[in-house]
Design a protein around this motif. Structure first.
Motif, PDB file in Angstrom:
ATOM      1  N   VAL A  32      -1.436 -12.961  -9.102  1.00 35.97           N
ATOM      2  CA  VAL A  32      -0.348 -12.493  -8.223  1.00 35.97           C
ATOM      3  C   VAL A  32      -0.195 -13.433  -7.032  1.00 35.97           C
ATOM      4  O   VAL A  32       0.921 -13.768  -6.616  1.00 35.97           O
ATOM      5  N   TRP A  33      -1.305 -13.873  -6.482  1.00 37.94           N
ATOM      6  CA  TRP A  33      -1.313 -14.810  -5.351  1.00 37.94           C
ATOM      7  C   TRP A  33      -0.531 -16.084  -5.714  1.00 37.94           C
ATOM      8  O   TRP A  33       0.353 -16.525  -4.978  1.00 37.94           O
ATOM      9  N   ILE A  34      -0.845 -16.671  -6.870  1.00 39.58           N
ATOM     10  CA  ILE A  34      -0.161 -17.887  -7.300  1.00 39.58           C
ATOM     11  C   ILE A  34       1.323 -17.615  -7.550  1.00 39.58           C
ATOM     12  O   ILE A  34       2.198 -18.414  -7.182  1.00 39.58           O
ATOM     13  N   GLY A  35       1.618 -16.462  -8.175  1.00 38.60           N
ATOM     14  CA  GLY A  35       3.010 -16.110  -8.442  1.00 38.60           C
ATOM     15  C   GLY A  35       3.828 -15.962  -7.169  1.00 38.60           C
ATOM     16  O   GLY A  35       4.978 -16.421  -7.097  1.00 38.60           O
ATOM     17  N   VAL A  36       3.257 -15.329  -6.161  1.00 41.97           N
ATOM     18  CA  VAL A  36       3.957 -15.162  -4.882  1.00 41.97           C
ATOM     19  C   VAL A  36       4.210 -16.511  -4.229  1.00 41.97           C
ATOM     20  O   VAL A  36       5.310 -16.788  -3.709  1.00 41.97           O
ATOM     21  N   LEU A  37       3.211 -17.400  -4.261  1.00 46.11           N
ATOM     22  CA  LEU A  37       3.383 -18.738  -3.678  1.00 46.11           C
ATOM     23  C   LEU A  37       4.464 -19.516  -4.421  1.00 46.11           C
ATOM     24  O   LEU A  37       5.271 -20.229  -3.798  1.00 46.11           O
ATOM     25  N   ALA A  38       4.464 -19.390  -5.754  1.00 44.95           N
ATOM     26  CA  ALA A  38       5.483 -20.092  -6.534  1.00 44.95           C
ATOM     27  C   ALA A  38       6.871 -19.547  -6.229  1.00 44.95           C
ATOM     28  O   ALA A  38       7.846 -20.305  -6.146  1.00 44.95           O
ATOM     29  N   THR A  39       6.989 -18.233  -6.049  1.00 47.14           N
ATOM     30  CA  THR A  39       8.277 -17.627  -5.698  1.00 47.14           C
ATOM     31  C   THR A  39       8.760 -18.119  -4.340  1.00 47.14           C
ATOM     32  O   THR A  39       9.948 -18.439  -4.152  1.00 47.14           O
ATOM     33  N   MET A  40       7.846 -18.186  -3.387  1.00 50.18           N
ATOM     34  CA  MET A  40       8.197 -18.700  -2.060  1.00 50.18           C
ATOM     35  C   MET A  40       8.627 -20.156  -2.156  1.00 50.18           C
ATOM     36  O   MET A  40       9.561 -20.599  -1.457  1.00 50.18           O
TER      37      MET A  40
END
Length: 383
Positions: free
Chosen positions: A269-277
């Motif tokens: 989830v952490w990586i996904g949020v960073l990628a979305t940002m």
């Protein structure tokens, strides 16, 4: 400009975002490596601790008076020592840690003792394990229980005589709070000489191997296996010890199996949020790239390539960090197992280099698809 060049420029331009993504992968890999290594240590530590509870199987003569055996723990009938050798050569069998014993209650120097002869432990082929008993008894050695040593004022190094056989006290054991406090232990051959019972033993002690399915009846299986080999013997299992060993080891395995998915999901989830940002911050850039003719595949590769690179670097750093954590804290936590057990597992490095990039790419997949689907006309109109 090539995709690799674009990825490099993106990383250099947005260092903080890259570092945070890398940290997420490093955290996931490091925790997995350290938990996996610690889990192996915990399983070995639990196994050793459970073995310290003692043997949970007794193989005795069918002619044994079971009431007497349950009261005293000593079989009144003997079996041939050869039985130990027969069981010790079996490859497909559900037990381990075999030890032959010869026991008898007797009086020595006016004090009631349990004279016990012990063989060396025998492990079936391919199942060599550290012995349960922490000391190996050699011929001529004598180990004296706490109460016996105290009552007869014995000490380490004393030479004593039992039924004409000379022995040397190697150790006066610490208080155990049970029958071991009045036990004198020697090699099996010495006990056979003293009791004039050559080639005979009271019982064979063993430990089941925890290889049964949940629906199996361990006692029935053990009795069938041993009964076919030793028709004149019977199997008696201490169920409380057997069940405790099994339940404790299952509990430890379940604990690590529950913790790890939470760690992996949180880092994903952490990586996904960073990628979305990252996608949100680069909307204008993506719009310009689309307007300049960059296709969906190239933009997808740009985002997923960065994720794969992050995964590769994170795998290398995470493996080193996780191994260092396990090697530093493992020996302090697991005090019984050999420290040599806690060592780097290079096979995990290979798995990390495969699954960490895949894990990072999957986590960044949805943001990458958003970037591909984004209409450049909307972005450019807003500008």
């Amino acid at each position: 400009m090539s995709i690799i060049g674009l990825i490099y420029k993106e990383i250099r331009h947005r260092k903080i975002n890259f570092i945070l993504g890398l940290l997420a992968v490093v955290t996931a890999v490091a925790l997995f490596i350290s938990f996996f290594t610690a889990g192996k240590g915990a399983n070995r530590e639990t196994a050793r601790l459970m073995l310290s509870m003692g043997y949970n199987m007794h193989i005795i003569s069918k002619g044994t008076d079971m009431n007497e055996f349950l009261l005293t723990g000593i079989a009144d009938k003997t079996i041939p020592e050869e039985y130990l050798n027969i069981l010790g050569t079996q490859k497909k069998i559900s037990y381990n840690h075999l030890m032959g014993t010869l026991q008898k209650q007797t009086s020595w120097r006016g004090f009631d003792v349990i004279l016990t002869g012990l063989s060396n432990e025998v492990c079936p082929p391919g199942r060599k394990k550290p012995p349960i008993i922490s000391f190996e008894i050699k011929s001529g050695d004598l180990y004296v229980g706490h109460r016996v040593a105290e009552a007869l004022e014995l000490k380490e190094g004393d030479s004593v005589e039992i039924e004409g056989k000379k022995l040397t006290i190697v150790d006066c054991l610490e208080e155990a709070g049970g029958a071991d406090d009045i036990r004198i232990q020697m090699s099996l051959s010495d006990a056979q000489d003293i009791l004039k019972m050559p080639g005979q033993i009271s019982e064979i002690r063993a430990v089941d191997c925890l290889c049964f399915a949940p629906t199996d009846d361990p006692v029935a299986i053990l009795r069938a296996e041993i009964g076919s080999l030793l028709p004149e013997a019977q199997v008696f299992q201490i169920k409380a010890i057997a069940d405790t060993r099994k339940e404790t080891r299952v509990m430890v395995r379940k604990l690590f199996a529950i913790i790890m998915p939470f760690v992996v999901i949180a880092c994903g989830v952490w990586i996904g949020v960073l990628a979305t940002m990252n996608v949100r911050d680069r909307q204008q850039e993506i719009g310009i790239m689309r307007a300049l003719g960059y296709g969906s595949a190239k933009i997808s590769v740009l985002f997923l390539g960065k994720a794969v690179l992050t995964g590769l670097l994170g795998a290398l750093v995470g493996f080193g960090a996780g191994t260092a954590l396990a090697l530093h804290f493992g020996p302090k936590i697991f005090l019984i197992i050999d420290k040599a057990v806690m060592k780097p597992d290079l096979s995990l490095l290979g798995l990390s280099l495969i699954f960490a990039p895949l894990f990072a790419a999957v986590s960044a997949f949805i943001p990458a698809m958003i970037a591909v689907a984004y209409d450049p006309a909307i972005t450019l109109r807003e500008e």
